[in-house]
Enzyme design. Structure first.
Site, PDB file in Angstrom:
ATOM      1  N   THR A 149      43.080  60.379  77.150  1.00  0.00           N
ATOM      2  CA  THR A 149      43.545  61.404  76.204  1.00  0.00           C
ATOM      3  C   THR A 149      42.556  62.559  76.117  1.00  0.00           C
ATOM      4  OG1 THR A 149      44.758  59.752  74.932  1.00  0.00           O
ATOM      5  CG2 THR A 149      44.259  61.829  73.820  1.00  0.00           C
ATOM      6  N   CYS A 150      41.284  62.243  76.151  1.00  0.00           N
ATOM      7  CA  CYS A 150      40.252  63.277  76.043  1.00  0.00           C
ATOM      8  C   CYS A 150      40.323  64.249  77.217  1.00  0.00           C
ATOM      9  CB  CYS A 150      38.869  62.635  75.977  1.00  0.00           C
ATOM     10  SG  CYS A 150      38.701  61.420  74.653  1.00  0.00           S
TER      11      CYS A 150
END
Length: 160
Positions: A48-49
């Site tokens: 996600t990052c």
């Protein structure tokens, strides 16, 4: 206890890798006299990052700066070499300052640590973004564990 709106940023330091080597950046130098968006991720190169969180701030950097933001900084409990490599991988250029909190000391001062020891990841940072004006927190946007909503670049823009 987690930092809240109206609180002063605690005294501390983060590491920033530049061509000159590893530089310590004091919280005073980073925040005083400026409007800063600090966002933190659980880890560099994580799904996600890398797919959403950091790219959103890179893409929205111009809009954030147009609203008066002097510095956009990404922090993670990683070493400065990892943060530099991730920044290069994500083409952050001068848009986002990549800051390492290798021992999670500053993250703990903010009260934003996330204990992932049982999952083999150690102590990390929760996913959050904050708007800081002249060393005082104006807004804290904290995501629930596993979520990515409140700390996005779009959410920060809405809160400026």
């Amino acid at each position: 206890m987690a930092i809240n709106s109206g609180d002063k940023i605690p005294a501390g330091a983060l590491a920033h890798k530049t061509a000159d080597g590893i530089n310590q950046v004091s919280s005073d130098d980073l925040f005083n006299g400026k409007t800063v968006v600090l966002f933190s991720v659980p880890g560099a190169f994580t799904p996600t990052c890398s797919a959403q969180h950091l790219p959103g701030f890179v893409q929205k950097a111009g809009e954030l700066k147009a609203k008066g933001v002097d510095t956009i900084a990404c922090m993670a409990v990683n070493d400065p070499f990892v943060m530099e490599a991730w920044g290069k991988d994500q083409n952050v250029g001068d848009n986002v300052m990549m800051l390492a909190d290798g021992s999670a000391a500053f993250t703990k001062q903010l009260g934003m640590e996330l204990d992932l020891v049982d999952r083999g990841l150690g102590v990390r940072s929760q996913r959050f973004a904050m708007i800081v004006e002249d060393g005082t927190v104006k807004e804290v946007l904290l995501d629930e564990a596993g979520a990515f909503e409140k700390s996005s670049a779009e959410s920060v823009l809405e809160n400026l």
